[in-house]
Design a protein around this motif. Structure first.
Motif, PDB file in Angstrom:
ATOM      1  N   ASP A  62       0.806  -1.261  -0.168  1.00 59.95           N
ATOM      2  CA  ASP A  62       0.056  -0.085  -0.117  1.00 59.95           C
ATOM      3  C   ASP A  62       0.906   1.147  -0.170  1.00 59.95           C
ATOM      4  N   ALA A  63       2.073   1.319   0.762  1.00 62.00           N
ATOM      5  CA  ALA A  63       2.924   2.480   0.953  1.00 62.00           C
ATOM      6  C   ALA A  63       3.624   2.735  -0.480  1.00 62.00           C
ATOM      7  N   ALA A  64       3.850   1.693  -1.163  1.00 60.75           N
ATOM      8  CA  ALA A  64       4.696   1.895  -2.202  1.00 60.75           C
ATOM      9  C   ALA A  64       4.084   2.581  -3.290  1.00 60.75           C
ATOM     10  N   GLY A  65       4.712   3.485  -4.180  1.00 56.83           N
ATOM     11  CA  GLY A  65       4.199   4.489  -4.859  1.00 56.83           C
ATOM     12  C   GLY A  65       3.893   3.603  -6.177  1.00 56.83           C
ATOM     13  N   THR A  66       4.812   2.488  -6.573  1.00 60.12           N
ATOM     14  CA  THR A  66       4.510   1.836  -7.791  1.00 60.12           C
ATOM     15  C   THR A  66       4.845   0.380  -7.697  1.00 60.12           C
ATOM     16  N   VAL A  67       4.483  -0.385  -8.560  1.00 62.13           N
ATOM     17  CA  VAL A  67       4.903  -1.772  -8.655  1.00 62.13           C
ATOM     18  C   VAL A  67       4.584  -2.179 -10.139  1.00 62.13           C
ATOM     19  N   HIS A  68       5.593  -3.332 -10.548  1.00 63.68           N
ATOM     20  CA  HIS A  68       5.523  -3.868 -11.883  1.00 63.68           C
ATOM     21  C   HIS A  68       5.097  -5.360 -11.436  1.00 63.68           C
ATOM     22  N   LEU A  69       3.872  -5.834 -12.098  1.00 71.93           N
ATOM     23  CA  LEU A  69       3.238  -7.208 -11.702  1.00 71.93           C
ATOM     24  C   LEU A  69       3.390  -7.926 -13.068  1.00 71.93           C
ATOM     25  N   ALA A  70       3.648  -8.996 -13.143  1.00 71.76           N
ATOM     26  CA  ALA A  70       3.550  -9.943 -14.436  1.00 71.76           C
ATOM     27  C   ALA A  70       3.157 -11.413 -14.316  1.00 71.76           C
ATOM     28  N   GLY A  71       2.569 -11.931 -14.866  1.00 69.20           N
ATOM     29  CA  GLY A  71       1.781 -13.211 -14.619  1.00 69.20           C
ATOM     30  C   GLY A  71       0.440 -13.374 -15.050  1.00 69.20           C
ATOM     31  N   ASP A  72      -0.253 -14.525 -14.703  1.00 75.79           N
ATOM     32  CA  ASP A  72      -1.313 -15.129 -15.230  1.00 75.79           C
ATOM     33  C   ASP A  72      -2.524 -15.026 -14.097  1.00 75.79           C
ATOM     34  N   LYS A  87       0.742   2.683 -10.792  1.00 73.73           N
ATOM     35  CA  LYS A  87       0.848   3.520  -9.890  1.00 73.73           C
ATOM     36  C   LYS A  87      -0.321   4.164  -9.106  1.00 73.73           C
ATOM     37  N   PRO A  88      -0.686   5.057  -8.010  1.00 71.67           N
ATOM     38  CA  PRO A  88      -1.999   5.530  -7.699  1.00 71.67           C
ATOM     39  C   PRO A  88      -3.071   6.095  -8.806  1.00 71.67           C
ATOM     40  N   GLU A  89      -2.342   7.109  -9.628  1.00 71.86           N
ATOM     41  CA  GLU A  89      -2.986   7.740 -10.478  1.00 71.86           C
ATOM     42  C   GLU A  89      -3.208   7.054 -11.885  1.00 71.86           C
ATOM     43  N   GLY A  90      -2.827   5.841 -11.842  1.00 70.89           N
ATOM     44  CA  GLY A  90      -3.201   4.976 -13.279  1.00 70.89           C
ATOM     45  C   GLY A  90      -2.224   4.032 -13.574  1.00 70.89           C
ATOM     46  N   GLY A  91      -2.026   3.438 -14.768  1.00 67.69           N
ATOM     47  CA  GLY A  91      -1.193   2.428 -14.649  1.00 67.69           C
ATOM     48  C   GLY A  91      -1.038   2.026 -16.631  1.00 67.69           C
ATOM     49  N   GLY A 158      -9.837  -2.371 -13.980  1.00 67.17           N
ATOM     50  CA  GLY A 158      -9.538  -2.967 -12.754  1.00 67.17           C
ATOM     51  C   GLY A 158      -7.973  -3.424 -13.051  1.00 67.17           C
ATOM     52  N   PHE A 159      -7.442  -3.719 -14.031  1.00 61.31           N
ATOM     53  CA  PHE A 159      -6.248  -4.282 -14.334  1.00 61.31           C
ATOM     54  C   PHE A 159      -5.117  -3.116 -14.404  1.00 61.31           C
ATOM     55  N   THR A 160      -5.711  -1.766 -14.372  1.00 63.48           N
ATOM     56  CA  THR A 160      -4.699  -0.715 -13.999  1.00 63.48           C
ATOM     57  C   THR A 160      -5.004   0.047 -12.959  1.00 63.48           C
ATOM     58  N   ASP A 161      -5.880  -0.474 -12.036  1.00 63.10           N
ATOM     59  CA  ASP A 161      -6.005   0.149 -10.726  1.00 63.10           C
ATOM     60  C   ASP A 161      -4.962  -0.544  -9.687  1.00 63.10           C
ATOM     61  N   LYS A 162      -4.048   0.075  -9.055  1.00 64.25           N
ATOM     62  CA  LYS A 162      -3.011  -0.622  -8.086  1.00 64.25           C
ATOM     63  C   LYS A 162      -3.829  -0.975  -6.940  1.00 64.25           C
ATOM     64  N   ASN A 163      -4.637  -0.126  -6.402  1.00 59.32           N
ATOM     65  CA  ASN A 163      -5.288  -0.415  -4.930  1.00 59.32           C
ATOM     66  C   ASN A 163      -6.223  -1.494  -5.007  1.00 59.32           C
ATOM     67  N   VAL A 164      -7.292  -1.360  -6.001  1.00 58.54           N
ATOM     68  CA  VAL A 164      -8.024  -2.516  -6.423  1.00 58.54           C
ATOM     69  C   VAL A 164      -7.518  -4.006  -6.677  1.00 58.54           C
ATOM     70  N   LEU A 165      -6.512  -3.531  -7.560  1.00 61.65           N
ATOM     71  CA  LEU A 165      -5.909  -5.123  -8.121  1.00 61.65           C
ATOM     72  C   LEU A 165      -5.220  -5.603  -6.898  1.00 61.65           C
TER      73      LEU A 165
END
Length: 253
Positions: A62-72, A87-91, A158-165
């Motif tokens: 939650d505290a991290a500003g960004t993340v890269h996720l990959a997989g199925d 990131k919080p403002e998009g993806g 939802g695939f672009t929303d960090k918090n929801v995902l």
């Protein structure tokens, strides 16, 4: 044979005892450096109970500003391969489903979908019904604005929303337990499982911040790798010449 005076024997015995004590201390120190302590040099979360490890991992995410996720990810009976930076403002990133790959870009509330003509014209792809070939050719390689009222918006945003995902992904099901020490991309981890693994498994970093690094979802619903926590990336609207606006509804949606 010359007898050794009592005082000398006492001093020799004392020295021998002292040397033995030193040897024991050194031996203990060497044992401690040999890796017997699995938490040596870690962030300490491996010592915590499973529920607290999961809580620390979620807080770090939650505290991290960004993340890269990959997989199925398997959801609603369909499998998606994701490669997203959030990131919080998009993806931004790509999604592959049923052999068709398309790009997603969200900045604030505006979602863009970028795909080739095959995506737009295929009745069996992610668009139901398909689009005529002329329109599909015009949309080929363009960023198409997705209206918020269109079904595709709810389906893909939802695939672009960090918090929801992450809120949905990082929840394990069943009784939590730790399942040993592991490694992900050269980083030591501790694994937390739900329901003895049937409710998912989460590998949490033992080095630095306790970020989630690997997730195996419950029910064989996909595996995701998390990386580049806190590493910023650019997020900008596409050029106007590369953008198509279809108003309130996408073609053939």
């Amino acid at each position: 044979m010359t007898a050794i005076p009592q005082g000398r024997r006492t001093r020799r015995a004392a020295r021998a005892g002292a040397l033995s004590a030193v040897a024991l201390v050194v031996g203990a120190a060497l044992a401690g450096c040999s890796g017997d302590d699995p938490d040596a040099g870690t962030n300490g979360v491996g010592k915590l109970p499973a529920d607290r490890i999961q809580a620390r991992a979620k807080a770090a995410a939650d505290a991290a500003g960004t993340v890269h996720l990959a997989g199925d990810v398997v959801t609603n009976g369909r499998s998606y391969r994701l490669d997203m930076r959030l990131k919080p403002e998009g993806g931004t990133g790509s999604v592959t489903s049923q052999g068709v790959t398309f790009g997603l870009l969200r900045i604030g509330a505006q979602l863009y979908l970028k795909a080739d003509a095959r995506f737009w014209s295929s009745a069996d792809g992610d668009k139901s019904g398909g689009t005529d070939s002329g329109t599909a050719d015009k949309l080929d390689g363009k960023y198409v604005k997705v209206p918020q009222g269109d079904p595709a918006y709810k389906r893909f945003s939802g695939f672009t929303d960090k918090n929801v995902l992450l809120d949905g992904l990082l929840s394990l099901h069943g009784t939590l337990a730790t399942d040993g020490r592991h490694e992900q991309s050269g980083v030591r981890t501790v694994r937390v499982t739900g329901g003895k693994g049937s409710g998912g498994a989460l590998d949490v970093s033992l080095e630095g911040t306790p970020y989630p690094l690997l997730l195996r979802r419950a029910g064989d619903a996909g595996t995701l790798v998390f990386s580049e926590w806190g590493k910023d990336f650019p997020l900008a609207a596409p050029a106007q010449g590369d953008t198509v606006d279809y108003g309130k509804q996408l073609p053939a949606s």
